[in-house]
Write an enzyme that holds these catalytic residues in place. Structure first.
Site, PDB file in Angstrom:
ATOM      1  N   PRO A   1       0.824  -1.218   0.000  1.00 41.45           N
ATOM      2  CA  PRO A   1       0.000   0.000   0.000  1.00 41.45           C
ATOM      3  C   PRO A   1       0.859   1.270   0.000  1.00 41.45           C
ATOM      4  O   PRO A   1       1.745   1.428   0.824  1.00 41.45           O
ATOM      5  CB  PRO A   1      -0.796  -0.116   1.305  1.00 41.45           C
ATOM      6  CG  PRO A   1      -0.773  -1.561   1.653  1.00 41.45           C
ATOM      7  CD  PRO A   1       0.541  -2.075   1.141  1.00 41.45           C
ATOM      8  N   GLU A   2       0.597   2.128  -0.970  1.00 38.86           N
ATOM      9  CA  GLU A   2       1.271   3.427  -1.047  1.00 38.86           C
ATOM     10  C   GLU A   2       0.198   4.504  -0.876  1.00 38.86           C
ATOM     11  O   GLU A   2      -0.972   4.181  -0.673  1.00 38.86           O
ATOM     12  CB  GLU A   2       1.984   3.575  -2.398  1.00 38.86           C
ATOM     13  CG  GLU A   2       3.039   2.500  -2.629  1.00 38.86           C
ATOM     14  CD  GLU A   2       3.814   2.707  -3.931  1.00 38.86           C
ATOM     15  OE1 GLU A   2       3.970   3.862  -4.355  1.00 38.86           O
ATOM     16  OE2 GLU A   2       4.240   1.704  -4.520  1.00 38.86           O
TER      17      GLU A   2
ATOM     18  N   LYS B   1       1.843   7.128   4.283  1.00 41.33           N
ATOM     19  CA  LYS B   1       1.233   5.802   4.250  1.00 41.33           C
ATOM     20  C   LYS B   1       0.492   5.464   5.542  1.00 41.33           C
ATOM     21  O   LYS B   1       0.212   4.299   5.806  1.00 41.33           O
ATOM     22  CB  LYS B   1       2.321   4.753   3.989  1.00 41.33           C
ATOM     23  CG  LYS B   1       3.060   4.954   2.663  1.00 41.33           C
ATOM     24  CD  LYS B   1       4.159   3.916   2.499  1.00 41.33           C
ATOM     25  CE  LYS B   1       5.038   4.211   1.298  1.00 41.33           C
ATOM     26  NZ  LYS B   1       6.177   3.277   1.213  1.00 41.33           N
TER      27      LYS B   1
ATOM     28  N   HIS C   1      -6.623 -13.090   7.774  1.00 41.60           N
ATOM     29  CA  HIS C   1      -5.440 -12.497   8.394  1.00 41.60           C
ATOM     30  C   HIS C   1      -5.773 -11.259   9.219  1.00 41.60           C
ATOM     31  O   HIS C   1      -5.008 -10.309   9.280  1.00 41.60           O
ATOM     32  CB  HIS C   1      -4.388 -12.195   7.325  1.00 41.60           C
ATOM     33  CG  HIS C   1      -3.938 -13.425   6.616  1.00 41.60           C
ATOM     34  ND1 HIS C   1      -3.128 -14.361   7.216  1.00 41.60           N
ATOM     35  CD2 HIS C   1      -4.215 -13.899   5.380  1.00 41.60           C
ATOM     36  CE1 HIS C   1      -2.913 -15.354   6.374  1.00 41.60           C
ATOM     37  NE2 HIS C   1      -3.560 -15.099   5.251  1.00 41.60           N
TER      38      HIS C   1
ATOM     39  N   ARG D   1       1.116 -10.326   6.097  1.00 41.21           N
ATOM     40  CA  ARG D   1       2.510 -10.570   6.457  1.00 41.21           C
ATOM     41  C   ARG D   1       2.939  -9.879   7.746  1.00 41.21           C
ATOM     42  O   ARG D   1       4.127  -9.887   8.086  1.00 41.21           O
ATOM     43  CB  ARG D   1       3.412 -10.190   5.290  1.00 41.21           C
ATOM     44  CG  ARG D   1       3.339 -11.256   4.206  1.00 41.21           C
ATOM     45  CD  ARG D   1       3.805 -10.746   2.870  1.00 41.21           C
ATOM     46  NE  ARG D   1       5.236 -10.533   2.828  1.00 41.21           N
ATOM     47  CZ  ARG D   1       5.869 -10.039   1.776  1.00 41.21           C
ATOM     48  NH1 ARG D   1       5.186  -9.707   0.705  1.00 41.21           N
ATOM     49  NH2 ARG D   1       7.159  -9.863   1.802  1.00 41.21           N
TER      50      ARG D   1
ATOM     51  N   ARG E   1      19.529  16.526  -1.299  1.00 43.86           N
ATOM     52  CA  ARG E   1      19.849  15.098  -1.182  1.00 43.86           C
ATOM     53  C   ARG E   1      20.894  14.688  -2.208  1.00 43.86           C
ATOM     54  O   ARG E   1      21.029  15.327  -3.243  1.00 43.86           O
ATOM     55  CB  ARG E   1      18.572  14.276  -1.412  1.00 43.86           C
ATOM     56  CG  ARG E   1      17.561  14.435  -0.318  1.00 43.86           C
ATOM     57  CD  ARG E   1      17.930  13.554   0.845  1.00 43.86           C
ATOM     58  NE  ARG E   1      17.284  14.004   2.070  1.00 43.86           N
ATOM     59  CZ  ARG E   1      17.291  13.290   3.196  1.00 43.86           C
ATOM     60  NH1 ARG E   1      17.899  12.130   3.234  1.00 43.86           N
ATOM     61  NH2 ARG E   1      16.711  13.749   4.273  1.00 43.86           N
TER      62      ARG E   1
ATOM     63  N   ARG F   1      14.236  -3.145  -4.381  1.00 44.58           N
ATOM     64  CA  ARG F   1      12.942  -3.301  -5.058  1.00 44.58           C
ATOM     65  C   ARG F   1      13.121  -3.367  -6.572  1.00 44.58           C
ATOM     66  O   ARG F   1      13.968  -2.690  -7.147  1.00 44.58           O
ATOM     67  CB  ARG F   1      12.017  -2.119  -4.709  1.00 44.58           C
ATOM     68  CG  ARG F   1      11.864  -1.857  -3.216  1.00 44.58           C
ATOM     69  CD  ARG F   1      11.239  -3.019  -2.459  1.00 44.58           C
ATOM     70  NE  ARG F   1       9.926  -3.382  -2.968  1.00 44.58           N
ATOM     71  CZ  ARG F   1       8.801  -2.788  -2.602  1.00 44.58           C
ATOM     72  NH1 ARG F   1       8.816  -1.816  -1.722  1.00 44.58           N
ATOM     73  NH2 ARG F   1       7.638  -3.170  -3.107  1.00 44.58           N
TER      74      ARG F   1
END
Ligand code: ZN
Length: 266
Positions: free
Chosen positions: A2-3, A59, A95, A114, A153, A252
């Site tokens: 989920p984003e 999130k 779950h 999870r 950054r 990823r």
């Protein structure tokens, strides 16, 4: 995973189902998901109260607790989490890690296959975001602040977009989509992006997130020109027909088009 768009969907879902309903009971089925709060404390804060409103930062979903000590219930969905509101306890998802039973006989379950998700309490969404060191929400950040935060950054474009301390809400799928639509290679160092490209990235980020929220997580409802429906083995770029390539960034799987997202450093 989920984003921001998925979590925004859960915020809307929670708002549509679970507000202003008195909470009769609270069950924690996987204590591991609790972060900085005990089951007993959660019960005493929630029982007999109701959720007043729901907000989102990055999130995280926050539900304001009406009356009593106040405060906010915080939920993070980890890799696979979601919410489910239902009437028949026989419909309780497999779950289910955390279950709220309302006086009206309905239930709200925090489902997390999870178990990487978590549930916490906070004084306010702002205090929580600050304590966690989260950057501004990706849907609220203005163009100038976006440019400043990225400009200071040194990492690659994708890793930086996914860094929740820079800005909150973007994960693997939407970082790829934003860079694809902005024509930026995922490894381009962000501090080498010029003002114009940073402006494009910011605008594209807003478009992509709003499009994804409107598509309500259904892949087939994304425009065909998006990367998302094509990110699979053998997928080709919908803009120029080049076979998509994959690399690994921050652990990823990353999809990009080697033609219109070329790495200018090479
Ligand atoms: Zn392309």
């Amino acid at each position: 995973m989920p984003e921001l768009p998925d979590v925004e969907y859960y915020r809307i879902y929670l708002t549509a189902t679970a507000l202003h309903k008195t909470i009769a009971r609270v069950e924690v089925r996987a204590p591991r998901i609790l972060e900085g709060v005990t089951e007993r404390r959660l019960r005493s804060v929630l029982a007999g109260r109701a959720f007043q409103s729901a907000r989102r930062h990055g999130k995280y979903v926050f539900a304001a607790i009406e009356g009593g000590e106040g405060g906010w219930l915080v939920m993070h969905f980890g890799m696979t989490g979601r919410l489910s509101y239902f009437k028949d306890i026989g419909d309780d998802p497999k779950h289910d890690r955390f279950l709220i039973g309302f006086e009206n006989g309905y239930f709200l379950a925090f489902v997390n296959q999870r178990k990487f998700g978590h549930v916490a309490l906070a004084m306010s969404p702002e205090a929580f975001a600050e304590a966690k060191g989260l950057g501004p929400d990706a849907l609220s950040i203005g163009r100038e602040e976006f440019a400043v935060r990225l400009g200071e950054r040194r990492g690659g474009a994708k890793a930086t977009l996914m860094n929740q301390k820079v800005l909150a809400g973007i994960g693997n799928i939407y970082a790829d989509e934003i860079l694809f639509r902005a024509g930026v290679h995922p490894k381009t160092p962000v501090n080498t992006l010029d003002e114009e490209t940073l402006g494009t990235l910011h605008a594209v980020m807003g478009d992509v997130l709003h499009t994804a929220i409107a598509a309500k997580r259904r892949c087939e409802d994304f425009p065909g020109s998006y990367l998302l429906p094509h990110r699979h083995e053998g997928g080709v770029c919908p803009l120029d027909g080049t076979p998509l390539e994959t690399i690994t960034i921050s652990g990823r799987r990353t999809y990009f088009c080697p033609t219109h997202q070329s790495d200018e450093r090479e």
